[in-house]
Scaffold this active site. Structure first.
Site: not given
Ligand code: GLP
Length: 240
Positions: A136, A138, A143
């Site tokens: 999304n 973030h 968020e």
């Molecule tokens: C989680 C972390 C974020 C990260 C996101 C992306 O939500 N808290 O800081 O940016 O995951 O995750 P992934 O790399 O597993 O797609």
């Protein structure tokens, strides 16, 4: 924000790992902002290997985690602290006193953010901030709707984040809240690397690259930073 596209996730991860190593070589007492998530696995794996191979001295290097869940069992393997120990901290000669995560054991959760901000500023700010991106948009756990000048604070997670991360939780439900550094905190870093790999990130990457800065997609805030880089593999870049 400069966009760099690599052939695949391995090459993108190698580039970022090498930037981390260069940062530390140039300034042994660097302060790193360290993200978590699946995208970071390959980066830390390569950085740890390179640092060992080059006998990099990390004893003066400081690191600040980007975020941490609230309400997990003490010592939970699902915490971001456990993630960073497993993938990064335990493998190199970091000094434990230099490693920081938001103190989620504090009785007054309203003070966690200011305590963390104080520690970051006492360290002289972040030299290199690593970030992943949520589906999304973030960054950290800022968020959609997070203010561009937001600081470290307690936040509620969205359904999108819960769906995407709940599969990573073992023997424990996923919390509904977390602490994240703010977008304002992130923007104070000297250099920022936002990394996205794989086809699942293509849609959000397209929105970040082609859209204006707007709080509905928190990662767009990085477009106003003078020294920010969006690191992609071809799969994540294929809609731009
Ligand atoms: C989680 C972390 C974020 C990260 C996101 C992306 O939500 N808290 O800081 O940016 O995951 O995750 P992934 O790399 O597993 O797609």
């Amino acid at each position: 924000m400069e966009v760099k596209v690599f052939k695949n996730a391995v090459e993108a991860s190698e580039f970022v790992a090498n930037e981390l190593a260069l940062q530390v070589k140039n300034k042994l007492d660097s302060t790193l902002g360290v993200a978590t998530g699946r995208t970071m696995d390959a980066i830390y794996d390569r950085f740890v290997n390179q640092a060992k191979r080059e006998q990099l001295d990390l004893s003066k290097t400081r690191a600040f985690a980007v975020d941490e869940y609230l309400g997990l069992k003490k010592g939970s393997p699902n915490s971001y602290e456990a993630y960073l120990n497993l993938h990064l901290f335990d493998h190199l000669n970091f000094n434990r006193d230099n490693l920081h995560v938001p103190d989620v054991s504090m009785d007054n959760i309203d003070l966690i953010g200011s305590d963390y901000e104080k520690r970051i500023s006492q360290a002289g700010g972040v030299d290199l901030q690593l970030l992943g991106i949520g589906l999304n948009g973030h960054i950290g756990l800022n968020e959609p709707g997070s203010a561009i000048d937001s600081r470290t604070r307690v936040v509620a997670l969205t359904g999108s984040t819960m769906n995407s991360n709940k599969v990573l939780f073992k023997n424990e439900g996923m919390p509904l809240t977390a602490v994240t550094i703010g977008i304002g905190t992130i923007l104070e870093a000297s250099r920022i690397f936002l990394v996205a790999t794989g086809h699942t990130k293509a849609e959000i990457v397209q929105k970040v690259v082609n859209g204006d800065v707007n709080s509905k997609i928190p990662a767009t805030a990085l477009k106003d930073h003078k020294n920010s880089f969006l690191i992609l593999d071809q799969e994540a870049a294929h809609l731009i």
